[in-house]
Every structure is written in C-alpha cells, then in structure tokens.
Design an enzyme around this catalytic site. Structure first.
Site, mmCIF file in Angstrom:
data_model
loop_
_atom_site.group_PDB
_atom_site.id
_atom_site.type_symbol
_atom_site.label_atom_id
_atom_site.label_comp_id
_atom_site.label_asym_id
_atom_site.label_seq_id
_atom_site.Cartn_x
_atom_site.Cartn_y
_atom_site.Cartn_z
ATOM 1 N N ASN A 23 4.558 28.939 36.158
ATOM 2 C CA ASN A 23 3.232 29.502 35.897
ATOM 3 C C ASN A 23 3.188 30.445 34.696
ATOM 4 O OD1 ASN A 23 3.420 29.510 39.299
ATOM 5 N ND2 ASN A 23 1.697 28.448 38.343
ATOM 6 N N GLU A 66 -3.109 18.665 40.301
ATOM 7 C CA GLU A 66 -3.435 18.808 41.722
ATOM 8 C C GLU A 66 -4.930 18.993 41.957
ATOM 9 O OE1 GLU A 66 -0.890 21.789 43.417
ATOM 10 O OE2 GLU A 66 0.930 20.626 43.039
ATOM 11 N N GLU A 88 6.348 17.680 39.939
ATOM 12 C CA GLU A 88 6.827 18.864 40.649
ATOM 13 C C GLU A 88 7.529 18.431 41.924
ATOM 14 O OE1 GLU A 88 3.959 21.844 41.611
ATOM 15 O OE2 GLU A 88 2.954 21.742 39.659
#
Length: 479
Positions: free
Chosen positions: A157, A278, A410
């Site tokens: 992030n 996502e 991921e």
C-alpha cells in the site's frame, strides 16, 4: 411446467382466440377473414446477436414452411401447420457493417417475407491519439509473457496509503528496496497506486507531481529489468459496480487512464497496466448480482478502450483486467474477456487468500493447514492442496487455454509467531500455493505491505535497505 412452455401455450391460445374472434366479426360484417399472416415483418438485432420469435397464422390446418439461406441466422422450426411460431437465433456480427437477411414464409402459393437486420460491431473501431508504434513491444502472446514474468512481489500500500506515502508506517519506496527485491530472485513487481491525487478534482486531472513520483518508483524496477504491473488500486473505493454509479465511474476511469497511459506511453512491454483492484460493492462479499458483474465488466472494457486510444506503444501494451472482486469462482463464472483491437495482449488477474481464517485472521483458531495438519479442530475442512490445484486449473482451462495469460496478483498468509508451530504450516502453504500457481501457468505475486518486524504481517524486506528479513519465506515463494 417450464416458463417458456407456458408462455408458448398462452401465446398460441391468444393467437387462436384472436383468429376466432376475427373470423366471427368478419362474418358478421361481411369482411373476408385473414388467411395468412406473419408477424413481425422486421426484426432488428444489435451486434452481439441474440434470440427472437416470429408468429405464423394460417387459417385451418394448412402447411407452412420457412426458407432461410443465411448462415448467421438459425431457425428452430422451418415447417408446421396452422398457427405456430419459430425461434430465431442470430450470431454475433464481428464486422463493422450492418447486415440484412430476408427469410420467406410460404403457405400454398402465398409467401410472406420477414426482414432481419443486425448492426455492425463498432466496439473495435478506434481512433488513436497518435499512430500505433510497435517499437520495443514484444510479439509474445500474453500466455508466453507470463512464462517469462517468473515470480512477483507487491509493493503493498505504499503508493496507495491514505494521507501520503509514509502514512501507513513504511518509508518512501527507494532504489535500495527494489534492488533488494530483484537480488532476492523476484522478476516482477506489482505497484498498487491511488491515482486520485488531483490538481483539478472536477475534471479528474492527476497532479503532475504525483504521477512523476509514481514514475520514479516504476523506473527503479525497469532499471532492474523487471516486469512492472501498475494498477489503479482501492483508492477510497470510488469504483462501485452499480447501475447508479456506472456512468460516473466509467467516465472517471476513462479520463484517469487516458492521462496515465499517455504519461507512460513510451515505456516498452515490461510495463503492464492493470485497470482496477478487487472491484465490489463495499462490504458485500457475496456472489455478485447480474447488475454488479455486468457493471464491473463494463469497467474492464472502458479501461482497455481508454488505454488503446492513446496509441503509440500503448496500442500493443499488455493489459490486465480483473474478475469480480478478483475471486476465482466469480471470475470463472462471470468475467467477460473485453473486446480488444490488439489480439493476444490481455491478462486476467485474480487473488488468493484461501482459507481466509488461516491466511489473514490473526485471532482465529485455524492455525494449521494441509496434509501435515495434526489437529482437526485447528484445520479447515476445505481449501486444502486439492482445492488449490482445482482453483488454478480452472483459471488455466477458462483463460490460459483460451489465450489469456493469468496473474495471481495477490496471495499470502500472515505470520503468527504467538501460535506455537504455526510457522511450519504457513511456510508449507506458501510453498504449495506458489508452486501450484506456476505449475498451472499463473504468475504468483506475493502481497507485502511492509513492517516485516511486526507479527501478523507478510513483510519480507527491510524497506530502508532492501535486505531480506525472512529468508525462509522468500525461499518458500521462489522456485
């Protein structure tokens, strides 16, 4: 009774009743009864094709036939008696030209024509900002590309942190870190980015200072001859897949990606764009409704079109789209491969954190995994080795075997040093998932949000120096 059977029965009864009523009224008025009618006389289809129906009304029990000489149109019933119907199926029109066909319904010596029109496919018509340029752009297919990408690592992030690059506890990304990731054996880096740093929010104009900072980090990896997957990440969750938000999101997405793609247009094939991350309705983790996955599929198409229109090397760039919430089940069941003017350049991305209670929930009692587990109470009964293989095989069958490379963008399992024996099961899970992904042709990209010194994290590297902090995990990930 099936709905379609009931519908057909009611349709015939209505037509029959109408014909009787007309006959009685005609007799009373002295008018001649309708003996032969076909409706509708014209049917319009869009480029994707579809189904329709024609209704045939012949008085009495006279024979009727349908003549069709068009190869893109099929008819369910080509002969019958009296009142009836015929189903039409029109294939997709892959040309840009409208096409027309006439089918003929005959009864006795009389004929009735029905005109079938279908729009041309304009989805692949594109006007480039500058001429396409294939210089230094690989001619590998996306499946061949994934074989060359090896195993990857996420910057986490860092460029997506709310409040600035260091807000979530990591230092700014630096060259030493990326050099260390390459030296450890990773050949691909995924860089999640929050692009909503606007100098003009009303027009979604990305701040040039921010886009230049992202470029600096990209260049660290490119200098190491690494593949880079650069995406639009969560970014405060503005990409909601609902009909109410569809127009807004597609407009914002197109404007943002046009800027991003133009800025990075001269990079060679090692830079891969990924349109989203996502996508889901916030906090709704269930199976998506038709509305949700239809809108999300439109986001993928908008991204592809926006990037391609910038032209130059972007006309040939490898582009990654995602299935709904990057869930493998939803991707297999609901994802539509977007239309693309450039063949064999699309990638599909999914994520994998199964079983969730083992990989991500630090307070859960599920602390063992796989055939080596010794305590049934500490082990999920699903998501074992066979499940891992089955999920990746499904991605191979539905995408790789159809010419679309797959990125496991991921995956990971947190450390739980407060649970005795957990690290052995964690290491085994990591090794098994990494190896299985590669065996089925997926590119495994480990999720690393930093803070390797902390428990309940997945960090692998000292973010200041690039030194490996957990060599056992790196060894489990890499082949």
């Amino acid at each position: 009774m099936k709905k379609n059977t009931l519908f057909k029965t009611l349709l015939l009864l209505v037509i029959f009743a109408g014909s009787v009523a007309c006959s009685d009224d005609d007799k009373k008025s002295g008018r001649e009864a309708i003996e032969f009618a076909v409706t509708p006389e014209t049917i319009q289809f869009n480029a994707i094709g579809g189904n329709s129906i024609i209704n045939i009304h012949v008085n009495g029990n006279d024979d009727w036939t349908i003549e069709n000489s068009t190869d893109w149109l099929t008819i369910s019933e080509t002969a019958g008696k009296g009142v009836g119907h015929a189903g039409l199926v029109v294939a997709a029109n892959e040309t840009t030209d409208e096409r027309t066909a006439t089918i003929t319904v005959t009864s006795g010596t009389e004929t009735r024509p029905v005109t079938i029109r279908q729009s041309g496919d304009t989805s692949t018509i594109i006007v480039y900002d500058i001429a396409p340029d294939a210089t230094n752009m690989s001619d590998m297919t996306s499946v061949q590309l994934t074989a060359d990408m090896g195993t990857g690592w996420n910057l986490g992030n860092t460029l997506e942190a709310i409040g600035g690059e260091t807000a979530w506890g990591n230092p700014m990304a630096n060259r030493q870190l990326i050099d260390g990731v390459k030296a450890a054996g990773f050949n691909t880096i995924r860089i999640p980015v929050s692009w909503s740093n606007f100098s003009d929010e009303a027009n979604f104009t990305i701040n040039p200072t921010w886009i230049n900072r992202v470029q600096q980090v990209v260049d660290y990896a490119i200098a190491n001859d690494m593949y880079v997957i650069m995406n639009e990440h969560w970014d405060n969750g503005w990409m909601q897949p609902t009909y109410a938000q569809q127009t807004y999101v597609n407009n914002r997405l197109a404007k943002m990606w046009k800027q991003i793609a133009t800025h990075f247009r001269d990079y060679d094939y090692h830079l891969i764009f990924a349109g989203s991350n996502e996508v889901m309705v916030t906090d709704n983790y269930g199976t998506p409704t038709a509305e949700y996955y239809t809108v999300q599929n439109s986001f993928n198409q908008t991204f592809i079109t926006a990037v391609r229109t910038t032209g130059g090397r972007n006309a040939f760039r490898y582009l990654a789209v995602q299935g709904f919430n990057t869930n493998i089940d939803h991707t297999v069941n609901f994802a539509v491969i977007p239309e693309d003017v450039t063949p064999t350049r699309l990638l599909m991305e999914v994520h994998f954190y199964d079983p969730f209670n083992f990989t991500l929930v630090d307070a859960n009692t599920i602390t063992q995994w796989g055939t080596n587990a010794t305590d049934p109470a500490s082990t999920e009964t699903w998501a074992n080795e066979a499940y891992v293989d089955t999920q990746f095989q499904r991605m191979k069958t539905n995408f790789i075997d159809r010419g679309v490379g797959v990125i496991l963008g991921e995956y990971g399992a947190i450390s739980r040093t407060d649970v005795a024996g957990h690290e052995a099961f964690r290491t085994y899970w990591i090794e098994y998932v990494s190896t299985s992904a590669r065996n089925y042709g997926l590119v495994p990209v480990w999720w690393d949000a930093g803070l390797p010194q902390n428990n309940h994290t997945m960090g692998l590297f000292d973010r200041n120096t690039g030194a490996v902090a957990h060599q056992n995990i790196v060894d489990a990930i890499l082949p």
